[in-house]
Design an enzyme around this catalytic site. Sequence first.
Site, short mmCIF file in Angstrom:
data_model
loop_
_atom_site.label_atom_id
_atom_site.label_comp_id
_atom_site.label_asym_id
_atom_site.label_seq_id
_atom_site.Cartn_x
_atom_site.Cartn_y
_atom_site.Cartn_z
N TYR A 64 0.94 -1.15 -0.12
CA TYR A 64 0.08 0.16 0.00
C TYR A 64 0.84 1.17 0.08
CZ TYR A 64 -4.48 2.37 1.34
OH TYR A 64 -5.54 3.23 1.41
N ARG A 69 -5.69 9.45 -11.77
CA ARG A 69 -5.18 10.09 -10.38
C ARG A 69 -4.74 8.99 -9.44
NH1 ARG A 69 -5.42 9.66 -5.79
NH2 ARG A 69 -7.19 10.40 -4.85
N LYS A 81 -5.90 -2.16 -2.84
CA LYS A 81 -7.03 -1.77 -1.91
C LYS A 81 -7.82 -3.20 -1.79
CE LYS A 81 -7.18 2.82 -1.98
NZ LYS A 81 -7.17 3.52 -0.70
N GLU A 104 -11.90 4.26 -7.34
CA GLU A 104 -10.52 4.44 -6.68
C GLU A 104 -9.73 5.24 -7.88
OE1 GLU A 104 -9.78 3.50 -3.43
OE2 GLU A 104 -8.06 5.12 -3.70
N ASP A 105 -9.28 6.24 -7.26
CA ASP A 105 -8.01 7.25 -7.82
C ASP A 105 -8.43 7.53 -9.43
OD1 ASP A 105 -6.84 6.99 -5.71
OD2 ASP A 105 -5.09 6.16 -6.47
N ASP A 110 -13.85 5.73 -2.60
CA ASP A 110 -12.97 5.76 -1.66
C ASP A 110 -12.15 7.08 -1.39
OD1 ASP A 110 -11.69 4.64 0.50
OD2 ASP A 110 -10.03 4.06 -0.71
N ASP A 111 -12.01 7.82 -2.66
CA ASP A 111 -11.27 8.97 -2.21
C ASP A 111 -11.91 10.28 -1.66
OD1 ASP A 111 -8.63 8.08 -3.40
OD2 ASP A 111 -9.65 7.61 -5.08
N ASN A 130 -0.36 11.48 -0.62
CA ASN A 130 0.30 10.17 -0.90
C ASN A 130 0.98 10.23 -2.22
OD1 ASN A 130 -0.55 9.02 1.52
ND2 ASN A 130 -2.55 8.60 0.70
N1 LIG Z 1 -4.74 10.00 2.91
C1 LIG Z 1 -5.64 9.29 2.33
O1 LIG Z 1 -6.66 8.44 2.74
C2 LIG Z 1 -6.08 10.21 1.12
C3 LIG Z 1 -4.90 10.67 0.32
N2 LIG Z 1 -5.23 11.23 -0.84
C4 LIG Z 1 -4.03 12.12 -1.45
O2 LIG Z 1 -4.58 13.41 -1.69
C5 LIG Z 1 -3.97 14.03 -2.58
C6 LIG Z 1 -5.05 14.80 -3.31
O3 LIG Z 1 -5.88 13.90 -3.69
P1 LIG Z 1 -7.28 14.28 -4.42
O4 LIG Z 1 -8.05 15.34 -3.73
O5 LIG Z 1 -7.90 13.34 -5.20
O6 LIG Z 1 -6.54 15.35 -5.78
P2 LIG Z 1 -7.12 16.27 -6.62
O7 LIG Z 1 -6.23 16.59 -7.72
O8 LIG Z 1 -8.32 16.19 -7.26
O9 LIG Z 1 -6.79 17.69 -5.54
C7 LIG Z 1 -5.75 18.40 -5.32
C8 LIG Z 1 -6.21 19.86 -5.29
O10 LIG Z 1 -5.07 20.41 -4.80
C9 LIG Z 1 -4.79 21.51 -5.49
N3 LIG Z 1 -3.41 22.08 -5.30
C10 LIG Z 1 -2.26 21.52 -6.05
N4 LIG Z 1 -1.22 22.40 -5.58
C11 LIG Z 1 -1.56 23.15 -4.61
C12 LIG Z 1 -0.87 24.03 -3.96
N5 LIG Z 1 0.60 23.98 -4.10
N6 LIG Z 1 -1.57 24.89 -3.01
C13 LIG Z 1 -2.94 24.92 -2.87
N7 LIG Z 1 -3.65 23.86 -3.65
C14 LIG Z 1 -3.12 23.03 -4.64
C15 LIG Z 1 -5.43 21.41 -6.81
O11 LIG Z 1 -5.68 22.47 -7.40
C16 LIG Z 1 -6.49 20.51 -6.35
O12 LIG Z 1 -7.56 21.19 -6.19
C17 LIG Z 1 -3.23 12.93 -3.23
O13 LIG Z 1 -1.80 13.04 -3.00
C18 LIG Z 1 -3.74 11.82 -3.03
O14 LIG Z 1 -3.08 10.69 -3.08
C19 LIG Z 1 -6.42 11.10 -1.65
C20 LIG Z 1 -7.24 10.30 -0.81
C21 LIG Z 1 -7.45 9.81 0.29
C1 LIG Z 2 -5.25 6.45 -0.10
C2 LIG Z 2 -5.64 7.06 -1.22
O1 LIG Z 2 -6.72 6.57 -1.46
C3 LIG Z 2 -5.09 7.80 -2.02
O2 LIG Z 2 -4.24 8.58 -1.90
O3 LIG Z 2 -5.60 8.04 -3.40
MG LIG Z 3 -7.09 6.70 -3.74
#
Ligand SMILES: NC(=O)C1=CN([C@@H]2O[C@H](COP(=O)(O)OP(=O)(O)OC[C@H]3O[C@@H](n4cnc5c(N)ncnc54)[C@H](O)[C@@H]3O)[C@@H](O)[C@H]2O)C=CC1
Ligand SMILES: CC(=O)C(=O)O
Ligand SMILES: [Mg+2]
Length: 610
Positions: A133, A187, A205, A277-278, A300-301, A440
Amino acid sequence: MNFFKILNCGFTRQTPNPQTHQSNSKSHPNLIKRCAASTHDTIRIPLELVLSGKSNKFLGFTLEERQRLGIHGLMPACIRSDDEQMLAIESNFFSFSENVARYRYLRALRQSYEKLYFKFVAQNVKLVLPIIYTPTVGVACTVYGMLYRGVTGIHITKHDRGHMKQVLLNWPNRSRTQAICVTDGERILGLGDLGANGMGIAVGKMELYTALAGIPPSRLMPVCLDVGTNNKSLHEDPLYIGLRDERLKGDEYVSFVDEFMETVVETFGNQTLIHFEDFATPNAFMFLSRYQKCYCHFNDDIQGTAAVGLGGLLGIQRITKKALGEHVILFAGAGSAVMGILYLLKKELVSRGLTQDEAAKNIYIYDQSGLLTKNSKKIQENLSIYAKDMKPIKSLEKLVDKVKPSILIGATSAAGLFTEKIIRSMAANHERPGIFAFSNPTSKSECTAEQAYQFSDGKAIFSAGSPFPPVEFNGKRLTPGQANNCFAFPGIVLGTMTVLAEQMPNEVFLLAAHELSKIPTEEDLQGGRIYPPVESANEVALKIGVEVAKYLIENGLAKRALDPDEVHDHIAKNSYALEYGSALAETWSYPKMKPNPSTAALHKELQKKK
Ligand SMILES: NC(=O)C1=CN([C@@H]2O[C@H](COP(=O)(O)OP(=O)(O)OC[C@H]3O[C@@H](n4cnc5c(N)ncnc54)[C@H](O)[C@@H]3O)[C@@H](O)[C@H]2O)C=CC1
Ligand SMILES: CC(=O)C(=O)O
Ligand SMILES: [Mg+2]
């Protein structure tokens, strides 16, 4: 199904000499006596079935099994106990120093010895999760073509339109399939468009469904929808495993996914759970609302992350003894993760009696164009309530100085966004500032655990999407929590599948958040940890699973007639067994293979060309 009969073909096996046959098993000498005393029937099972990854016990086959299954002599004399098998795996695992090499070893292990693999993962969650993971799976996805070792899930390409059912039916476990994790690879974590390489995430997952929630792998189908990729470097990569085309878009893309969804329920039934997912954020939201109430599905996201995000916020409330509505919360990034958390947070605050406006008052949103204000361009409808009547602020550092958030949540994939200045400013204004770096894999984290603790003088309540080791600060050991949806989706899926629900209402994510927030002990909280240790993720999944199942039953959404009091036992009874049963009691069957029309058509075309 084609069953193989036990044939008494009168063939007498050479019995090994008990004096010379080596074994670690205490019962072995008796077994040899028993074997020697009887004339054996040989069970004629094709070797490839006995030694297939699903059934292969490696060196754990007993002498009787080896003899009767016709595999005696194909392995050395040693008969290993389960503990010895685990020791062998652990020794191999540690023989690789690189995490990607460990990932590759574990992939091979799963393919060759599935049960041993899941036992090893379930017994070593803390050690193995960072490999199968985040973060290692992310790195692995970038070179997935090079690591690819054969069937791990179903790949449906845009050329499979019109006969997706036959493609789904090629899956060896098609008769048992109850849940699907699907990605289109656009993504992948914070790594962007990885096309068909995204299969690695769907596989990872679903492996957590088994390792953390005990859901048998035979019920699970990872799927990658290969609609092309806009990642040019993959088009040029000779080892890339997917289509080297631009992504499908617009109506063509949507109708492709529509066809996939319809085909899934037509093939496996209405209660098939479909985990998205993603997907890229706009598509993720579009499918979530498009399929609302039509399918048993979740994203999930958005939703899984929301449960973990709110669960963490409730944990901060436990530490600070300050109501959530009184905290000033600044979100950085307005993608799937943040919008999911915002939705559930608002639901929680409104359930406490706040109006929507009151709930939004202390919440600030910062994206690439700066603070979301009433004058921001193109404000999304669901975010307009958070747009502030303030002058534009472009810099996050200035915004933190201005609004003095007590909680900062980042999901931006922008590594290092939470600077020293930001963290120091939060610590200067709050006794226990909450800092979440959701992004991540680790390389995309908004800050590291060390930075969070050092720059806040050890005050931060820090959590991150990827694991960070504990940090020694002023003689105190500070342990970050893992703010990852792996603390939500395994349990939510377990509860839903247990009762065969045909829908996953938002309430189950809210429920999961509350269950999760109750789990950290006072000691965890004192140490600044608002999430349980990852090694207890299976207990978390069980607790959430039971509560979700009960909720679905009590709200008339369960198709399985189960009393709420029976849920726990039902889950325990149907949990994936990590121990091997007797290979002699196996129901051996050949998978019935139907020709895949796409392949058939391709052959026809090739014949014509010849
Ligand atoms: N820890 C967890 O369980 C999860 C973590 N994530 C992680 O969160 C991150 C984002 O995922 P999503 O929301 O799906 O992606 P996304 O790409 O839809 O959203 C990212 C947002 O951040 C903004 N952004 C980018 N650079 C920026 C900056 N320098 N300053 C301010 N805003 C900025 C973008 O414009 C966009 O709106 C990824 O790294 C993903 O792996 C996502 C889902 C679950
Ligand atoms: C953890 C997860 O689902 C993500 O980073 O997209
Ligand atoms: Mg994900």
